[in-house]
Structures are given as structure tokens and as C-alpha cells.
Design a protein around this motif. Structure first.
Motif, PDB file in Angstrom:
ATOM      1  N   PRO A 198       0.824  -1.218   0.000  1.00  0.00           N
ATOM      2  CA  PRO A 198       0.000   0.000   0.000  1.00  0.00           C
ATOM      3  C   PRO A 198       0.857   1.266   0.000  1.00  0.00           C
ATOM      4  CG  PRO A 198      -0.820  -1.569   1.616  1.00  0.00           C
ATOM      5  CD  PRO A 198       0.515  -2.104   1.129  1.00  0.00           C
ATOM      6  N   ALA A 199       0.363   2.308  -0.660  1.00  0.00           N
ATOM      7  CA  ALA A 199       1.116   3.562  -0.777  1.00  0.00           C
ATOM      8  C   ALA A 199       1.445   4.155   0.587  1.00  0.00           C
ATOM      9  CB  ALA A 199       0.322   4.566  -1.608  1.00  0.00           C
ATOM     10  N   ASN A 200       0.554   4.008   1.561  1.00  0.00           N
ATOM     11  CA  ASN A 200       0.791   4.580   2.887  1.00  0.00           C
ATOM     12  C   ASN A 200       2.041   4.008   3.546  1.00  0.00           C
ATOM     13  OD1 ASN A 200      -1.326   6.366   2.861  1.00  0.00           O
ATOM     14  ND2 ASN A 200      -2.761   4.972   3.859  1.00  0.00           N
ATOM     15  N   GLU A 201       2.347   2.755   3.251  1.00  0.00           N
ATOM     16  CA  GLU A 201       3.558   2.150   3.811  1.00  0.00           C
ATOM     17  C   GLU A 201       4.804   2.832   3.251  1.00  0.00           C
ATOM     18  OE1 GLU A 201       3.917  -2.075   3.819  1.00  0.00           O
ATOM     19  OE2 GLU A 201       1.798  -2.393   4.304  1.00  0.00           O
ATOM     20  N   TYR A 202       4.768   3.136   1.963  1.00  0.00           N
ATOM     21  CA  TYR A 202       5.913   3.796   1.344  1.00  0.00           C
ATOM     22  C   TYR A 202       6.017   5.254   1.793  1.00  0.00           C
ATOM     23  CZ  TYR A 202       6.737  -0.227  -1.629  1.00  0.00           C
ATOM     24  OH  TYR A 202       7.046  -1.488  -2.082  1.00  0.00           O
ATOM     25  N   LYS A 203       4.876   5.896   2.009  1.00  0.00           N
ATOM     26  CA  LYS A 203       4.896   7.268   2.520  1.00  0.00           C
ATOM     27  C   LYS A 203       5.563   7.315   3.886  1.00  0.00           C
ATOM     28  CE  LYS A 203       0.605   8.787   0.289  1.00  0.00           C
ATOM     29  NZ  LYS A 203      -0.771   9.289   0.546  1.00  0.00           N
ATOM     30  N   LYS A 204       5.215   6.359   4.747  1.00  0.00           N
ATOM     31  CA  LYS A 204       5.799   6.285   6.076  1.00  0.00           C
ATOM     32  C   LYS A 204       7.301   6.028   6.003  1.00  0.00           C
ATOM     33  CE  LYS A 204       5.390   3.719  10.441  1.00  0.00           C
ATOM     34  NZ  LYS A 204       4.656   2.641  11.152  1.00  0.00           N
ATOM     35  N   GLN A 205       7.682   5.122   5.119  1.00  0.00           N
ATOM     36  CA  GLN A 205       9.099   4.802   4.947  1.00  0.00           C
ATOM     37  C   GLN A 205       9.872   6.007   4.423  1.00  0.00           C
ATOM     38  OE1 GLN A 205       9.704   1.209   2.739  1.00  0.00           O
ATOM     39  NE2 GLN A 205      11.915   1.243   2.936  1.00  0.00           N
ATOM     40  N   LEU A 206       9.264   6.751   3.499  1.00  0.00           N
ATOM     41  CA  LEU A 206       9.901   7.942   2.947  1.00  0.00           C
ATOM     42  C   LEU A 206      10.099   8.994   4.033  1.00  0.00           C
ATOM     43  CD1 LEU A 206      10.922   9.542   0.484  1.00  0.00           C
ATOM     44  CD2 LEU A 206       8.560  10.281   0.093  1.00  0.00           C
ATOM     45  N   LEU A 207       9.084   9.197   4.854  1.00  0.00           N
ATOM     46  CA  LEU A 207       9.177  10.173   5.942  1.00  0.00           C
ATOM     47  C   LEU A 207      10.316   9.809   6.895  1.00  0.00           C
ATOM     48  CD1 LEU A 207       7.983  12.626   7.452  1.00  0.00           C
ATOM     49  CD2 LEU A 207       6.480  11.025   8.660  1.00  0.00           C
ATOM     50  N   GLN A 208      10.390   8.536   7.266  1.00  0.00           N
ATOM     51  CA  GLN A 208      11.452   8.091   8.169  1.00  0.00           C
ATOM     52  C   GLN A 208      12.831   8.281   7.537  1.00  0.00           C
ATOM     53  OE1 GLN A 208      10.147   4.049   8.809  1.00  0.00           O
ATOM     54  NE2 GLN A 208       8.990   4.572  10.647  1.00  0.00           N
ATOM     55  N   PHE A 209      12.925   7.958   6.258  1.00  0.00           N
ATOM     56  CA  PHE A 209      14.182   8.092   5.520  1.00  0.00           C
ATOM     57  C   PHE A 209      14.657   9.546   5.508  1.00  0.00           C
ATOM     58  CE2 PHE A 209      16.437   8.891   1.523  1.00  0.00           C
ATOM     59  CZ  PHE A 209      17.410   7.907   1.538  1.00  0.00           C
ATOM     60  N   VAL A 210      13.729  10.473   5.232  1.00  0.00           N
ATOM     61  CA  VAL A 210      14.077  11.897   5.144  1.00  0.00           C
ATOM     62  C   VAL A 210      14.488  12.442   6.503  1.00  0.00           C
ATOM     63  CG1 VAL A 210      13.142  14.203   4.716  1.00  0.00           C
ATOM     64  CG2 VAL A 210      12.642  12.342   3.123  1.00  0.00           C
ATOM     65  N   LEU A 211      13.712  12.174   7.529  1.00  0.00           N
ATOM     66  CA  LEU A 211      14.020  12.701   8.859  1.00  0.00           C
ATOM     67  C   LEU A 211      15.343  12.154   9.389  1.00  0.00           C
ATOM     68  CD1 LEU A 211      10.473  12.634  10.520  1.00  0.00           C
ATOM     69  CD2 LEU A 211      11.744  14.635   9.727  1.00  0.00           C
ATOM     70  N   ARG A 212      15.581  10.886   9.212  1.00  0.00           N
ATOM     71  CA  ARG A 212      16.841  10.303   9.665  1.00  0.00           C
ATOM     72  C   ARG A 212      18.031  10.853   8.884  1.00  0.00           C
ATOM     73  NH1 ARG A 212      14.251   4.261   9.937  1.00  0.00           N
ATOM     74  NH2 ARG A 212      13.404   4.394  12.066  1.00  0.00           N
ATOM     75  N   GLY A 213      17.789  11.132   7.607  1.00  0.00           N
ATOM     76  CA  GLY A 213      18.860  11.728   6.799  1.00  0.00           C
ATOM     77  C   GLY A 213      19.254  13.111   7.287  1.00  0.00           C
ATOM     78  N   ILE A 214      18.260  13.851   7.798  1.00  0.00           N
ATOM     79  CA  ILE A 214      18.544  15.182   8.353  1.00  0.00           C
ATOM     80  C   ILE A 214      19.209  15.062   9.726  1.00  0.00           C
ATOM     81  CG2 ILE A 214      17.449  17.317   9.196  1.00  0.00           C
ATOM     82  CD1 ILE A 214      15.244  16.844   7.126  1.00  0.00           C
ATOM     83  N   GLY A 215      18.907  13.961  10.408  1.00  0.00           N
ATOM     84  CA  GLY A 215      19.458  13.765  11.741  1.00  0.00           C
ATOM     85  C   GLY A 215      18.429  13.878  12.834  1.00  0.00           C
ATOM     86  N   ILE A 216      17.151  13.720  12.461  1.00  0.00           N
ATOM     87  CA  ILE A 216      16.040  13.819  13.406  1.00  0.00           C
ATOM     88  C   ILE A 216      15.489  12.422  13.653  1.00  0.00           C
ATOM     89  CG2 ILE A 216      13.715  14.747  13.774  1.00  0.00           C
ATOM     90  CD1 ILE A 216      14.502  17.065  11.934  1.00  0.00           C
ATOM     91  N   PRO A 217      15.292  12.036  14.914  1.00  0.00           N
ATOM     92  CA  PRO A 217      14.667  10.723  15.180  1.00  0.00           C
ATOM     93  C   PRO A 217      13.318  10.629  14.493  1.00  0.00           C
ATOM     94  CG  PRO A 217      15.552  11.684  17.194  1.00  0.00           C
ATOM     95  CD  PRO A 217      15.630  12.758  16.143  1.00  0.00           C
ATOM     96  N   ALA A 218      13.114   9.602  13.698  1.00  0.00           N
ATOM     97  CA  ALA A 218      11.879   9.448  12.935  1.00  0.00           C
ATOM     98  C   ALA A 218      10.773   8.860  13.811  1.00  0.00           C
ATOM     99  CB  ALA A 218      12.113   8.548  11.731  1.00  0.00           C
ATOM    100  N   PRO A 219       9.528   9.261  13.595  1.00  0.00           N
ATOM    101  CA  PRO A 219       8.415   8.682  14.346  1.00  0.00           C
ATOM    102  C   PRO A 219       8.244   7.211  13.989  1.00  0.00           C
ATOM    103  CG  PRO A 219       7.594  10.035  12.545  1.00  0.00           C
ATOM    104  CD  PRO A 219       9.076  10.256  12.606  1.00  0.00           C
ATOM    105  N   SER A 220       7.764   6.445  14.932  1.00  0.00           N
ATOM    106  CA  SER A 220       7.577   5.010  14.684  1.00  0.00           C
ATOM    107  C   SER A 220       6.346   4.769  13.834  1.00  0.00           C
ATOM    108  CB  SER A 220       7.429   4.267  16.003  1.00  0.00           C
ATOM    109  OG  SER A 220       6.356   4.787  16.756  1.00  0.00           O
TER     110      SER A 220
END
Length: 220
Positions: A198-220
Motif C-alpha cells: 500500500p502507498a501509505n507504507e511507502y509514505k511512512k518509509q519515505l518520511l522516516q528516511f528523510v528525517l533520519r537523513g537530516i538527523g532527526i529521530p523518525a516517528p515510529s
């Protein structure tokens, strides 16, 4: 910046680049939106080059004579579609984003999530604008890139600056802001190859990827 100011930031460029014979600015803006809405219907179906000005006028519910009061070429319509994409995105954000000055990380996270939702919902618009930008004239393209930096990239710069002040995060603000703009269009541009879940799973994964790349703990 409020939505009205954001939208008006385009006005001077529109009047400078598009040969308009109509005199009332409010009427011009209203007709330009009508033209863009009509153009989207045929552009998304046929593509930029195969679509004629007559087909745009018919889709917009205007005569050819009327249409040429507000634009002078099909290139003008493509330019207006860039404004439409940018201002529609910002309006969606202002209507749905609740900024918390005490929690800029949450504001950034919400803005990223809303932008991904907007781009996924408006997939055809994003795909069209990104694929057809190469047909803009040099003058039109220069303004589009300028407005992208002034409005879109600057929006993310401002959020990242607030995060940096709050957290002491050591990042290159300008580089990260530009990366955010690019990664936000990942789903409409690459989603065709991500249909196993489902697209929502990829949206969540993308959000985590971006935040961690910046150096921010990603939401679970």
C-alpha cells in the motif's frame, strides 16, 4: 507567509511575461485559473505537444477570442501550471498544517507528511509539470526556478532553521531544503515501481528516511 501573499508573489511575473489585453487584475487571475483547470483536462490525457490551443479553449469553456485576452501562447499555459502547482500546494498546507513554534520538529514532520499526501493526490499534475518543464522558454523557466527557490525551497529553509535553533542540529540548511523539495516528489515520479505494498507504507518509509537523513529521530 500567508496564502494570499504567497499567491500574489507571482502576480508581477505573470503580468510581465504574459501578454494580457484584459485590464482588471482580479479578472485576469480568475480567468488564468479557469484556463489552467481546462488545460489540465486535455494535457493529462494527450500531453503537451499534441494539445492545441483550441482544445484548451474548449476545455476551459472559453472562445478563442476570449482565451487570447488572457494568454498569447500555449507556453503561457505551461508557465501558469507551475504557478498553479505551487499555490495549490501552499493553500493545502495553510489549511491543514498547525504550526507549533515550541515544537518545530513536529511542524516539519507534519509539513513533510502533508506534502507527500498532496503530491500523491495530485500525481498527474506533478508528473506533467516535471516532465514538460523542458518546453518552457528560457525567460519563463528562469522565473519558474526563481519562484521555486523563493517560495518552495524557502518554506523548507524556514522550517529547518527553526529546527536547528531548537535542537542545535548541525546541517547545511540550503542543501537539506533542496533535498526535501526533491524527495517530496518521489511518490508521483517513482510510485509506478512500488505497487507491491500500500502507498501509505511507502509514505511512512519515505518520511522516516528523510528525517533520519537530516538527523532527526523518525516517528515510529
Amino acid at each position: 507567509m500567508d496564502y494570499e501573499s504567497f499567491s500574489k508573489s507571482w502576480d508581477g511575473h505573470v503580468l510581465e511575461l504574459i501578454d494580457v489585453s484584459a485590464k482588471k487584475v482580479h479578472a485576469i487571475d480568475k480567468k488564468h485559473k479557469q484556463i489552467v483547470e481546462g488545460a489540465c483536462k486535455v494535457f493529462f490525457q494527450k500531453g503537451y505537444h499534441p494539445t492545441s490551443i483550441r482544445e484548451i479553449s474548449e476545455a476551459a469553456g472559453m472562445s478563442m477570442g476570449q482565451l487570447y485576452h488572457y494568454i498569447s501562447s500555449k507556453d503561457d499555459v505551461l508557465f501558469l501550471m507551475h504557478r498553479h502547482m505551487q499555490t495549490t500546494w501552499y493553500k493545502y498546507l495553510t489549511e491543514n498544517l498547525h504550526e507549533d513554534p515550541d515544537d518545530p520538529v513536529q511542524t516539519l514532520t507534519d509539513a513533510l507528511r502533508l506534502t507527500t499526501d498532496f503530491h500523491t493526490t495530485n500525481k498527474k499534475l506533478i508528473q506533467f509539470v516535471y516532465s514538460e518543464s523542458k518546453y518552457l522558454s528560457k525567460q519563463h523557466l528562469k522565473v519558474v526556478l526563481q519562484m521555486d527557490d523563493k517560495n518552495v525551497v524557502q518554506f523548507w529553509r524556514d522550517l529547518l532553521i527553526a529546527v536547528q535553533r531548537k535542537t542545535g542540529l548541525d546541517i547545511d540548511i540550503n542543501a537539506c531544503a533542496n533535498i526535501l523539495v526533491f524527495t517530496n516528489v518521489f511518490m508521483p515520479l517513482r510510485g509506478w515501481n512500488l505497487k507491491d505494498r500500500p502507498a501509505n507504507e511507502y509514505k511512512k518509509q519515505l518520511l522516516q528516511f528523510v528525517l533520519r537523513g537530516i538527523g532527526i529521530p523518525a516517528p515510529s
